[in-house]
Structure formats: structure tokens, C-alpha cells
Design an enzyme around this catalytic site. Sequence first.
Site, PDB file in Angstrom:
ATOM      1  N   LYS A   9     -30.897  -7.871  81.898  1.00  0.00           N
ATOM      2  CA  LYS A   9     -29.857  -8.437  82.764  1.00  0.00           C
ATOM      3  C   LYS A   9     -30.491  -9.248  83.909  1.00  0.00           C
ATOM      4  CE  LYS A   9     -26.518  -4.770  81.711  1.00  0.00           C
ATOM      5  NZ  LYS A   9     -25.415  -3.941  82.261  1.00  0.00           N
ATOM      6  N   TYR A  49     -18.211  -8.590  76.895  1.00  0.00           N
ATOM      7  CA  TYR A  49     -17.783  -7.288  77.417  1.00  0.00           C
ATOM      8  C   TYR A  49     -16.265  -7.095  77.286  1.00  0.00           C
ATOM      9  CZ  TYR A  49     -22.340  -6.062  79.436  1.00  0.00           C
ATOM     10  OH  TYR A  49     -23.655  -5.695  79.627  1.00  0.00           O
ATOM     11  N   PHE A  57     -14.129  -2.114  86.736  1.00  0.00           N
ATOM     12  CA  PHE A  57     -15.422  -2.749  87.040  1.00  0.00           C
ATOM     13  C   PHE A  57     -15.641  -4.070  86.299  1.00  0.00           C
ATOM     14  CE2 PHE A  57     -16.197   0.464  83.686  1.00  0.00           C
ATOM     15  CZ  PHE A  57     -16.766  -0.312  82.697  1.00  0.00           C
ATOM     16  N   ARG A  85     -31.689   3.333  73.454  1.00  0.00           N
ATOM     17  CA  ARG A  85     -30.888   4.011  74.485  1.00  0.00           C
ATOM     18  C   ARG A  85     -31.726   5.051  75.225  1.00  0.00           C
ATOM     19  NH1 ARG A  85     -25.744   2.623  74.525  1.00  0.00           N
ATOM     20  NH2 ARG A  85     -24.969   4.530  75.474  1.00  0.00           N
ATOM     21  N   THR A  91     -26.553   5.018  81.919  1.00  0.00           N
ATOM     22  CA  THR A  91     -25.944   3.787  82.457  1.00  0.00           C
ATOM     23  C   THR A  91     -26.082   3.699  83.970  1.00  0.00           C
ATOM     24  OG1 THR A  91     -24.336   3.875  80.668  1.00  0.00           O
ATOM     25  CG2 THR A  91     -23.782   2.465  82.525  1.00  0.00           C
ATOM     26  N   ARG A 102     -34.128   2.195  83.316  1.00  0.00           N
ATOM     27  CA  ARG A 102     -33.172   2.135  84.425  1.00  0.00           C
ATOM     28  C   ARG A 102     -33.654   2.956  85.621  1.00  0.00           C
ATOM     29  NH1 ARG A 102     -28.127   2.422  80.265  1.00  0.00           N
ATOM     30  NH2 ARG A 102     -27.559   0.210  80.242  1.00  0.00           N
ATOM     31  N   ASN A 112     -28.045  -2.719  86.366  1.00  0.00           N
ATOM     32  CA  ASN A 112     -28.770  -1.618  85.710  1.00  0.00           C
ATOM     33  C   ASN A 112     -29.786  -2.125  84.683  1.00  0.00           C
ATOM     34  OD1 ASN A 112     -26.963  -2.298  83.706  1.00  0.00           O
ATOM     35  ND2 ASN A 112     -26.238  -0.224  83.324  1.00  0.00           N
ATOM     36  N   HIS A 115     -28.995  -3.791  78.881  1.00  0.00           N
ATOM     37  CA  HIS A 115     -27.872  -3.362  78.044  1.00  0.00           C
ATOM     38  C   HIS A 115     -28.428  -3.050  76.671  1.00  0.00           C
ATOM     39  CE1 HIS A 115     -24.076  -3.314  75.857  1.00  0.00           C
ATOM     40  NE2 HIS A 115     -24.705  -4.041  74.943  1.00  0.00           N
ATOM     41  N   GLU A 126     -22.588  -7.305  68.283  1.00  0.00           N
ATOM     42  CA  GLU A 126     -23.291  -7.894  69.431  1.00  0.00           C
ATOM     43  C   GLU A 126     -24.428  -8.813  68.973  1.00  0.00           C
ATOM     44  OE1 GLU A 126     -22.323  -4.252  72.563  1.00  0.00           O
ATOM     45  OE2 GLU A 126     -24.402  -4.681  72.029  1.00  0.00           O
TER      46      GLU A 126
HETATM   47  P1  CMP Z   1     -23.736  -1.846  79.892  1.00  0.00           P
HETATM   48  O1  CMP Z   1     -24.480  -0.899  79.024  1.00  0.00           O
HETATM   49  O2  CMP Z   1     -24.204  -3.239  79.920  1.00  0.00           O
HETATM   50  O3  CMP Z   1     -22.185  -1.812  79.474  1.00  0.00           O
HETATM   51  C1  CMP Z   1     -21.146  -2.102  80.379  1.00  0.00           C
HETATM   52  C2  CMP Z   1     -21.635  -2.200  81.793  1.00  0.00           C
HETATM   53  O4  CMP Z   1     -20.653  -2.063  82.788  1.00  0.00           O
HETATM   54  C3  CMP Z   1     -22.604  -1.078  82.085  1.00  0.00           C
HETATM   55  O5  CMP Z   1     -23.815  -1.284  81.384  1.00  0.00           O
HETATM   56  C4  CMP Z   1     -22.694  -1.152  83.591  1.00  0.00           C
HETATM   57  O6  CMP Z   1     -23.660  -2.106  84.032  1.00  0.00           O
HETATM   58  C5  CMP Z   1     -21.306  -1.672  83.994  1.00  0.00           C
HETATM   59  N1  CMP Z   1     -20.503  -0.658  84.688  1.00  0.00           N
HETATM   60  C6  CMP Z   1     -20.082  -0.716  85.962  1.00  0.00           C
HETATM   61  N2  CMP Z   1     -19.367   0.357  86.291  1.00  0.00           N
HETATM   62  C7  CMP Z   1     -19.317   1.151  85.189  1.00  0.00           C
HETATM   63  C8  CMP Z   1     -18.720   2.410  84.905  1.00  0.00           C
HETATM   64  N3  CMP Z   1     -18.021   3.092  85.808  1.00  0.00           N
HETATM   65  N4  CMP Z   1     -18.890   2.928  83.665  1.00  0.00           N
HETATM   66  C9  CMP Z   1     -19.582   2.246  82.699  1.00  0.00           C
HETATM   67  N5  CMP Z   1     -20.173   1.046  82.935  1.00  0.00           N
HETATM   68  C10 CMP Z   1     -20.042   0.498  84.161  1.00  0.00           C
END
Ligand code: CMP
Length: 138
Positions: A9, A49, A57, A85, A91, A102, A112, A115, A126
Amino acid sequence: MQRTLSIIKPDGVAKNVIGQIVSRFEADGLRIAAMRMMQLSEREAGAFYAVHKDRPFFKDLVSFMVSGPVVVMVLEGDDAILRNRNLMGATNPAEADAGTIRADFADSIDANTVHGSDAPETAAQEIRFFFGERELSA
Ligand code: CMP
């Protein structure tokens, strides 16, 4: 053999840790099957997304993902989805295990750093979102 999509990211690119992150994938035995650096448009980030479009969010997530270039790549190997993962960590970086990407590089749940696809169906979808057959043929 399994494939998964990984995104470094904008925060990871800005911190100049693309190489360190890719090294972790390689050290774990995952192969880079395709890779590109690019600037996402709001439309692309929103489409990628789309599953989160009703979440509170979503707007911040899209804004963050277009705030700078990202690196998109396809990782390949046995159990690639789960292994990626595990390398990424939770996350929310505050909950990520020590030694994960992370935990080591991320500042917040939005910034973070990486992804990774969460299941075979989403991985296929994806990967198709970013890469065509010619880029994946190697
Ligand atoms: P990612 O794995 O890229 O998938 C969705 C993204 O939304 C996640 O990582 C986070 O960067 C972002 N995000 C922000 N707030 C939340 C939340 N409460 N729960 C899950 N993802 C979140």
C-alpha cells in the site's frame, strides 16, 4: 500450487520498504509470478474494495489507497494465501504478531502496509482485477 494477490500500500511504498517486504515473501519460499507499480484512481480503488462499500471505513480506505503509488503482485506457492496472511499479520497492526509485516511497518488499520487475498475465490478475482494472461504466463 496456489496464487494470491498482494498489494504493498502507499505507506509501504512511501517508507521505501518495497524490497524488504518482497524479501520476506521470497525468504518464505513464495515466488513473484507478476508485479507492477501503479497509481490507483478512486474508481479503481473503489471497485477493488467494492465488497466494503457499505462499511463506515470505505471512504477513508479509498482515499488512502489513492494517496500514492502501490505495488501489486501475484505470489505463488503451496498454500500461498495462508502463508501470505501469516507473513502480513492481523489487519489492525496493534493486534499483529511480532515479526509480521504489519507489526514491523504499519501505523494504523488504514495504513496497514499490505493487502492479501483472504480465500481462493477472492484471490482469483483480485488477480484478474490487476493482471492479464500475458503478465501471468511466465
Ligand atoms: P485490507 O486487507 O486491505 O482490506 C480492507 C482494508 O480496510 C483493510 O485492509 C484495512 O486497511 C481497512 N480497514 C479500515 N478499517 C477497517 C475495519 N474496521 N475492519 C477491516 N478493515 C478495515
